[in-house]
Enzyme design. Structure first.
Site, mmCIF file in Angstrom:
data_model
loop_
_atom_site.group_PDB
_atom_site.id
_atom_site.type_symbol
_atom_site.label_atom_id
_atom_site.label_comp_id
_atom_site.label_asym_id
_atom_site.label_seq_id
_atom_site.Cartn_x
_atom_site.Cartn_y
_atom_site.Cartn_z
ATOM 1 N N GLY A 74 0.852 -1.178 0.000
ATOM 2 C CA GLY A 74 0.000 0.000 0.000
ATOM 3 C C GLY A 74 0.886 1.226 0.000
ATOM 4 O O GLY A 74 2.041 1.142 -0.429
ATOM 5 N N GLU A 75 0.382 2.335 0.485
ATOM 6 C CA GLU A 75 1.220 3.531 0.580
ATOM 7 C C GLU A 75 1.758 3.659 1.996
ATOM 8 O O GLU A 75 1.003 3.854 2.949
ATOM 9 C CB GLU A 75 0.417 4.775 0.179
ATOM 10 C CG GLU A 75 0.463 5.057 -1.304
ATOM 11 C CD GLU A 75 1.885 5.057 -1.871
ATOM 12 O OE1 GLU A 75 2.777 5.715 -1.287
ATOM 13 O OE2 GLU A 75 2.112 4.384 -2.885
ATOM 14 N N SER A 76 3.087 3.555 2.132
ATOM 15 C CA SER A 76 3.682 3.550 3.469
ATOM 16 C C SER A 76 3.432 4.869 4.201
ATOM 17 O O SER A 76 3.263 4.890 5.417
ATOM 18 C CB SER A 76 5.176 3.249 3.384
ATOM 19 O OG SER A 76 5.809 4.138 2.509
ATOM 20 N N CYS A 79 6.378 -5.066 0.696
ATOM 21 C CA CYS A 79 6.475 -3.767 0.017
ATOM 22 C C CYS A 79 6.400 -2.602 1.011
ATOM 23 O O CYS A 79 7.374 -2.315 1.687
ATOM 24 C CB CYS A 79 5.432 -3.665 -1.093
ATOM 25 S SG CYS A 79 5.752 -2.297 -2.225
ATOM 26 N N ARG A 85 12.855 3.777 -0.658
ATOM 27 C CA ARG A 85 11.491 3.711 -1.225
ATOM 28 C C ARG A 85 11.542 3.929 -2.724
ATOM 29 O O ARG A 85 12.406 4.638 -3.234
ATOM 30 C CB ARG A 85 10.599 4.782 -0.599
ATOM 31 C CG ARG A 85 10.234 4.518 0.836
ATOM 32 C CD ARG A 85 9.325 5.621 1.361
ATOM 33 N NE ARG A 85 8.056 5.631 0.657
ATOM 34 C CZ ARG A 85 7.271 6.714 0.559
ATOM 35 N NH1 ARG A 85 7.634 7.855 1.077
ATOM 36 N NH2 ARG A 85 6.126 6.639 -0.084
ATOM 37 N N ILE A 142 5.924 -3.441 -7.503
ATOM 38 C CA ILE A 142 5.123 -2.269 -7.864
ATOM 39 C C ILE A 142 5.638 -1.051 -7.113
ATOM 40 O O ILE A 142 5.513 -0.972 -5.896
ATOM 41 C CB ILE A 142 3.637 -2.523 -7.559
ATOM 42 C CG1 ILE A 142 3.152 -3.679 -8.451
ATOM 43 C CG2 ILE A 142 2.804 -1.274 -7.810
ATOM 44 C CD1 ILE A 142 1.795 -4.187 -8.146
ATOM 45 N N ARG A 143 6.256 -0.125 -7.859
ATOM 46 C CA ARG A 143 6.887 1.046 -7.228
ATOM 47 C C ARG A 143 7.646 0.564 -5.982
ATOM 48 O O ARG A 143 7.541 1.138 -4.887
ATOM 49 C CB ARG A 143 5.830 2.095 -6.854
ATOM 50 C CG ARG A 143 5.214 2.806 -8.066
ATOM 51 C CD ARG A 143 4.014 3.672 -7.693
ATOM 52 N NE ARG A 143 4.237 4.436 -6.493
ATOM 53 C CZ ARG A 143 4.657 5.711 -6.466
ATOM 54 N NH1 ARG A 143 4.876 6.350 -7.585
ATOM 55 N NH2 ARG A 143 4.833 6.322 -5.335
ATOM 56 N N HIS A 167 5.299 -8.676 -3.932
ATOM 57 C CA HIS A 167 3.951 -8.953 -3.413
ATOM 58 C C HIS A 167 3.556 -10.417 -3.577
ATOM 59 O O HIS A 167 2.860 -10.762 -4.530
ATOM 60 C CB HIS A 167 2.929 -8.087 -4.150
ATOM 61 C CG HIS A 167 3.088 -6.630 -3.899
ATOM 62 N ND1 HIS A 167 2.644 -6.018 -2.750
ATOM 63 C CD2 HIS A 167 3.660 -5.651 -4.641
ATOM 64 C CE1 HIS A 167 2.928 -4.731 -2.797
ATOM 65 N NE2 HIS A 167 3.549 -4.471 -3.934
ATOM 66 N N GLU A 197 1.290 -11.819 -2.141
ATOM 67 C CA GLU A 197 -0.181 -11.856 -2.042
ATOM 68 C C GLU A 197 -0.853 -11.586 -3.383
ATOM 69 O O GLU A 197 -2.057 -11.796 -3.517
ATOM 70 C CB GLU A 197 -0.657 -10.861 -0.969
ATOM 71 C CG GLU A 197 -0.600 -9.378 -1.332
ATOM 72 C CD GLU A 197 0.781 -8.738 -1.170
ATOM 73 O OE1 GLU A 197 1.775 -9.474 -0.962
ATOM 74 O OE2 GLU A 197 0.867 -7.492 -1.265
#
Lengths: 293, 198
Positions: B46-48, B78, B105, B134-135, B171, B173
């Site tokens: 997600g977004e940390s 991630c 990051r 992903i990023r 990921h 998941e």
């Protein structure tokens, strides 16, 4: 090593889930949004409420504004292109934005055709009013869907209508016997392959957010309880009296959408929300949601 | 077995689905009161920035840190990796700061540089593991207490373990391969994680 695959496009949308994507028009606003807990920002030249007020042709934002936002924040930066304007999309991809919104909020460039999004390595999000429209956009390559609502109104009624329509469409497909799915695909104007997938899985093949009219924490939580996987907030934040606080509280209400006591707590003393519009007072030709097909 | 998945933002539903498929009781964690009696905790992608802010606002950071220091097994994917790192090179945010690693990051670039590739992960067997980045962040430095589990062909570290902490840049998941989660669950079950000293 494979870049720009369907998996990484839809995967970024999955990472945004449970979050709030905020419209911003300056790098400074982008920073405020990031600090408030936005999971991404949407770069625009004017928020929808101002587009509505000023009229004229609304286009992709100036690349220098978009680049300044990309420098200002570390969260993903999205930007809008006009429906069917694949060169604006090419420009946004060249700038390196993380997601493109082919958006009805801007003035359409093509009234018959949307961008063929499979040609791009950058993922796209598109608006929809019902399941058929969602599946048409996914067939064209949208890696994420959002219900359209009616942007720039601060009125949640259209967002609710569109989310319910998508969810009703999904429930209906699940309940149909297999032999009726081809006729249903024809009626929906959607590819049979995607209709079969929704029939089998009971959900859209990509992430679905809500957009268009969210102005309060309770609005955000309402859309989440109706089945949205996250929300876009456009004019609702920076057209309110205290944007940083409103932004933070909408983020909290989105995370804790099932907890009314938290929504009550964050809704206290927020100041003035944006001034809303009655949808029935808007002339048909000024409605944004009817753009695209 | 009760495994919590931090459900503030990100792809927690995918982790919960993977755990349920493995027959594990998976719980969405949004408030400190939900942390009681867990056998393990997962911090999803997600977004940390978003996650660390909301963890702070709802008083989750300290209790999680305390539980992990007492030996609660934790897996971060991630954004979860970013939150577990003691040092984050290009971030102003506070994090859990538990693992002795330095993380960068968005180390590969923006979304255009997100990628998929097959990874060698010896602890999961000979068959490669499909990595979805992903990023994604990267582990730039590790201290000696940290075990490196996976590196890209250029040597970049993308998975590591330290005592009861497991973290990766990619990921698991988002794949149908449950080996990474099973590895985490086995370590949890067997009590194979050493208790931390402090």
């Amino acid at each position: 090593m494979e870049k720009g695959s369907w998996k990484v496009k839809t995967g970024l949308a999955q990472m945004l889930k449970g979050g709030v994507i905020m419209d911003v028009v300056t790098a400074e606003q982008a920073k405020i949004a990031e600090d408030a807990g936005a999971c991404a920002v949407m770069a625009l030249e004017r928020v929808p409420a101002d587009i509505r007020a000023t009229g004229g042709v609304a286009r992709m934002a100036d690349p220098s504004i978009i680049s300044s936002m990309m420098e200002a924040v570390s969260i993903p930066v999205m930007a809008k292109c006009r429906i069917g304007h694949f060169v604006e999309a090419q420009v946004l991809e060249a700038l390196g934005v993380d997601f493109i919104d082919e958006s009805e909020v801007l003035t359409p460039a093509d009234e018959s055709h949307h961008v063929w999004k499979h040609d791009f390595k950058v993922p796209f999000v598109c608006g929809c009013r019902d399941l058929g429209e969602a599946l048409r956009r996914i067939a064209e390559g949208a890696a994420m869907i959002r219900t359209k609502g009616e942007a720039g109104t601060g009125n949640i009624v259209e967002a609710v209508r569109h989310m319910r329509a998508v969810q009703d469409g999904i429930r209906r497909l699940q309940s149909l016997p297999a032999e009726e799915l081809a006729a249903e695909a024809k009626a929906l104007g959607a590819p049979l392959e995607l209709v079969l997938e929704v029939h089998n899985t009971g959900k859209l093949p990509v992430v679905n957010f809500a957009a268009g009219g969210i102005a309060t924490p309770a609005d955000a939580a309402l859309m989440m309880q109706l089945g949205a996987e996250g929300v876009f907030v456009g004019s609702g934040i920076f057209k309110s009296s205290d944007p940083p606080v409103r932004a933070q509280t909408i983020v909290k209400a989105t995370t804790h959408y099932q907890d009314p006591s938290i929504i009550a707590e964050v809704s206290k003393g927020l100041g003035e929300p944006m001034r809303g519009l009655d949808i029935r007072a808007i002339p048909d030709e000024e409605l944004l949601a009817t753009r695209g097909w | 077995m009760r495994i919590g998945v931090l459900a503030i933002q990100g792809d927690f539903v995918e982790h919960i689905a993977m755990l349920s498929q493995l027959g594990v009781n998976a719980l969405a964690i949004r408030l400190p009161s939900q942390l009681a009696e867990l056998d393990g905790l997962i911090i999803p992608g997600g977004e940390s920035t978003t996650m660390s802010r909301l963890m702070e606002d709802y008083n989750l950071t300290s209790p999680i840190k305390e539980l992990v220091c007492q030996g609660l097994p934790i897996l971060g994917t991630c954004a979860g990796l970013v939150l577990l790192a003691k040092k984050v090179t290009n971030s102003v945010n506070g994090s859990l700061g538990i693992m002795d690693i330095e993380v960068e990051r968005n180390a590969f670039g923006r979304q255009a540089d997100s990628f998929e590739t097959d990874l060698p992960i010896p602890i999961l067997g000979d068959h490669p593991f499909h990595g979805v980045f992903i990023r994604a962040p990267l582990i730039r430095e590790v201290e000696s207490a940290v075990e490196i589990l996976c590196q890209l062909s250029n040597g970049a570290i993308v998975a590591a373990k330290q005592n009861n902490c497991l973290a990766c840049s990619f990921h698991p998941e988002l794949t149908d391969d449950s080996r990474f989660h099973e590895y985490f669950l086995n370590l949890t079950k067997e009590g194979a994680f050493a208790k931390r000293n402090h």
